[in-house]
Design an enzyme around this catalytic site. Structure first.
Site, PDB file in Angstrom:
ATOM      1  N   GLU A  17      -6.432   5.043   7.986  1.00 34.70           N
ATOM      2  CA  GLU A  17      -5.906   6.438   7.467  1.00 34.70           C
ATOM      3  C   GLU A  17      -7.055   7.318   7.149  1.00 34.70           C
ATOM      4  O   GLU A  17      -7.325   8.372   7.271  1.00 34.70           O
ATOM      5  CB  GLU A  17      -4.533   6.491   6.577  1.00 34.70           C
ATOM      6  CG  GLU A  17      -3.413   6.205   7.518  1.00 34.70           C
ATOM      7  CD  GLU A  17      -2.319   5.682   6.727  1.00 34.70           C
ATOM      8  OE1 GLU A  17      -2.231   5.499   5.512  1.00 34.70           O
ATOM      9  OE2 GLU A  17      -1.450   4.744   7.576  1.00 34.70           O
TER      10      GLU A  17
ATOM     11  N   HIS B 225      -9.177   2.024   4.867  1.00 38.24           N
ATOM     12  CA  HIS B 225      -7.716   2.092   5.729  1.00 38.24           C
ATOM     13  C   HIS B 225      -8.023   2.805   6.731  1.00 38.24           C
ATOM     14  O   HIS B 225      -8.671   3.997   6.767  1.00 38.24           O
ATOM     15  CB  HIS B 225      -6.906   2.293   4.737  1.00 38.24           C
ATOM     16  CG  HIS B 225      -5.622   2.255   5.020  1.00 38.24           C
ATOM     17  ND1 HIS B 225      -4.912   3.116   6.077  1.00 38.24           N
ATOM     18  CD2 HIS B 225      -4.639   1.105   5.063  1.00 38.24           C
ATOM     19  CE1 HIS B 225      -3.758   2.612   6.561  1.00 38.24           C
ATOM     20  NE2 HIS B 225      -3.427   1.591   5.759  1.00 38.24           N
TER      21      HIS B 225
ATOM     22  N   GLY C 122       3.099   1.995  10.560  1.00 33.71           N
ATOM     23  CA  GLY C 122       4.101   2.955  10.426  1.00 33.71           C
ATOM     24  C   GLY C 122       4.825   3.212  11.868  1.00 33.71           C
ATOM     25  O   GLY C 122       5.581   4.225  11.597  1.00 33.71           O
TER      26      GLY C 122
ATOM     27  N   SER D 211       3.717  -2.442  10.006  1.00 38.88           N
ATOM     28  CA  SER D 211       4.951  -2.664  10.132  1.00 38.88           C
ATOM     29  C   SER D 211       5.489  -4.143   9.814  1.00 38.88           C
ATOM     30  O   SER D 211       6.599  -4.430  10.281  1.00 38.88           O
ATOM     31  CB  SER D 211       5.472  -2.501  11.415  1.00 38.88           C
ATOM     32  OG  SER D 211       5.188  -0.971  12.144  1.00 38.88           O
TER      33      SER D 211
ATOM     34  N   GLU E 176      -5.465  -4.562  10.271  1.00 34.33           N
ATOM     35  CA  GLU E 176      -4.449  -3.657  10.555  1.00 34.33           C
ATOM     36  C   GLU E 176      -4.561  -2.923  11.753  1.00 34.33           C
ATOM     37  O   GLU E 176      -5.462  -1.777  11.912  1.00 34.33           O
ATOM     38  CB  GLU E 176      -4.280  -2.657   9.527  1.00 34.33           C
ATOM     39  CG  GLU E 176      -4.229  -3.373   8.157  1.00 34.33           C
ATOM     40  CD  GLU E 176      -3.292  -2.137   7.233  1.00 34.33           C
ATOM     41  OE1 GLU E 176      -2.394  -2.623   6.652  1.00 34.33           O
ATOM     42  OE2 GLU E 176      -3.905  -1.085   7.047  1.00 34.33           O
TER      43      GLU E 176
ATOM     44  N   ASN F 281       0.925  -1.283   0.095  1.00 37.85           N
ATOM     45  CA  ASN F 281      -0.076  -0.143  -0.076  1.00 37.85           C
ATOM     46  C   ASN F 281       0.906   1.054  -0.110  1.00 37.85           C
ATOM     47  O   ASN F 281       1.566   1.555   0.976  1.00 37.85           O
ATOM     48  CB  ASN F 281      -1.042  -0.051   1.110  1.00 37.85           C
ATOM     49  CG  ASN F 281      -1.603   1.178   1.189  1.00 37.85           C
ATOM     50  OD1 ASN F 281      -1.908   2.069   0.275  1.00 37.85           O
ATOM     51  ND2 ASN F 281      -2.677   1.395   2.413  1.00 37.85           N
TER      52      ASN F 281
ATOM     53  N   LYS G 253       0.244   4.337  -0.363  1.00 38.37           N
ATOM     54  CA  LYS G 253      -0.427   5.420   0.345  1.00 38.37           C
ATOM     55  C   LYS G 253      -0.030   6.827  -0.514  1.00 38.37           C
ATOM     56  O   LYS G 253      -0.050   6.614  -1.968  1.00 38.37           O
ATOM     57  CB  LYS G 253       0.363   5.591   1.928  1.00 38.37           C
ATOM     58  CG  LYS G 253       0.130   4.229   2.414  1.00 38.37           C
ATOM     59  CD  LYS G 253       0.215   4.178   4.122  1.00 38.37           C
ATOM     60  CE  LYS G 253       0.267   3.195   4.561  1.00 38.37           C
ATOM     61  NZ  LYS G 253       0.499   3.158   6.138  1.00 38.37           N
TER      62      LYS G 253
HETATM   63  P1  13P Z   1       3.306  -0.032   7.399  1.00 35.67           P
HETATM   64  O1  13P Z   1       3.723  -1.368   6.818  1.00 35.67           O
HETATM   65  O2  13P Z   1       4.316   1.078   7.077  1.00 35.67           O
HETATM   66  O3  13P Z   1       3.433   0.081   8.985  1.00 35.67           O
HETATM   67  O4  13P Z   1       1.829   0.338   6.863  1.00 35.67           O
HETATM   68  C1  13P Z   1       0.898  -0.690   7.051  1.00 35.67           C
HETATM   69  C2  13P Z   1      -0.264  -0.021   6.278  1.00 35.67           C
HETATM   70  O5  13P Z   1      -0.781   0.688   6.675  1.00 35.67           O
HETATM   71  C3  13P Z   1      -0.644  -0.867   5.118  1.00 35.67           C
HETATM   72  O6  13P Z   1      -1.852  -0.278   4.605  1.00 35.67           O
END
Ligand code: 13P
Length: 247
Positions: free
Chosen positions: A93, A91, A169, A209, A163, A9, A11
């Site tokens: 976010e 997601h 992150g 992560s 997630e 992903n 982003k």
């Molecule tokens: P990270 O792997 O950077 O923690 O992000 C996870 C994520 O949000 C995937 O959609």
């Protein structure tokens, strides 16, 4: 046997030029040990789709209506026109920063399925909820809400991504044990909603992560069928290491 499904992903990362560079490096390294893919920002989707032969390309969002006065939004039909077959929905976010709710995630999931797109539906608890021991309740509620009115035949197409927000992150990966326990809860909720046979067919990813070194043992967990990978999916060598490490 559920085939592993591992998506990056991206982003809000990578220009079209950077997307071209990544796909040229990675696409030829993709093996049949999983459905491999990447979620790509809208602007680079068409180019990514044109270049990718082995990688699946997903949009990172989509509107729930067919068309209309929704400034700045992108429809399922627009995605289909350029050959997109996957879409990441809900997601954390998007829930956190853009007002996405269980209701909009549900409407988008139904819209994706109606249009033949495969939705990757994200669920997961915040740190506060994790610490208050609310994880089970949160993921059951989010899963049931996102999948309301999904037809019994359609559910097998859906991919769920668990997630935990506290692991995204942050470098703080959930242990395999925590990830497995929550993915098993999600499968149990699917069984309640759609029956055991359907629940056993749905692929559930863990995200938060994830690193190339951890991918193999993560996917050895009985209820974890894949991963949704942020940071580690942005660098070609790191993505290729995931493909290699899976075996
Ligand atoms: P990270 O792997 O950077 O923690 O992000 C996870 C994520 O949000 C995937 O959609």
């Amino acid at each position: 046997m559920r085939k592993p499904v591992i998506f990056g992903n991206w982003k809000m990362n990578k220009t079209i030029a950077e997307t071209v560079e990544f796909i040229n490096a990675v696409d030829k390294e993709v093996k049949d040990n999983a459905d491999w893919g990447i979620g790509v920002p809208y602007l680079a989707l068409a180019k990514a789709k044109e270049l990718a032969g082995n990688l699946n390309i997903a949009a990172e969002n989509m509107h729930f209506k067919d068309n209309g006065a929704y400034t700045g939004e992108v429809s399922a039909e627009m995605l289909k026109e350029i050959g997109i077959e996957w879409v990441i929905l809900g997601h954390s976010e998007r829930r956190q920063y853009f007002g996405e709710t269980d209701e909009t995630v549900n409407a988008k999931t139904l819209q994706a399925l109606k249009n033949g797109l495969t939705p990757i539906v994200c669920v997961g608890e915040t740190l506060e909820q994790f610490e208050a021991d609310e994880t089970e309740n949160v993921v059951r509620t989010q899963t049931a809400a996102a999948l309301k009115d999904v037809c019994p035949n359609c559910i097998k197409k859906v991919v769920i991504a668990y997630e935990p927000v506290w692991a995204i992150g942050t470098g703080k990966t959930a242990t395999n044990e925590i990830a497995q326990n929550v993915c098993a809860i999600i499968r149990d909720e699917l069984a309640k909603l759609f029956g055991q046979e359907a629940a056993d067919a749905v692929r559930i990813q863990y995200g938060g992560s994830v690193k190339p070194e951890g991918i193999k043992t993560l996917l050895e967990q009985p209820d974890i069928d894949g991963a949704l990978v942020g940071g580690a999916s942005l660098v070609a060598d790191s993505y290729i290491a995931m493909i290699e490490n899976l075996g």
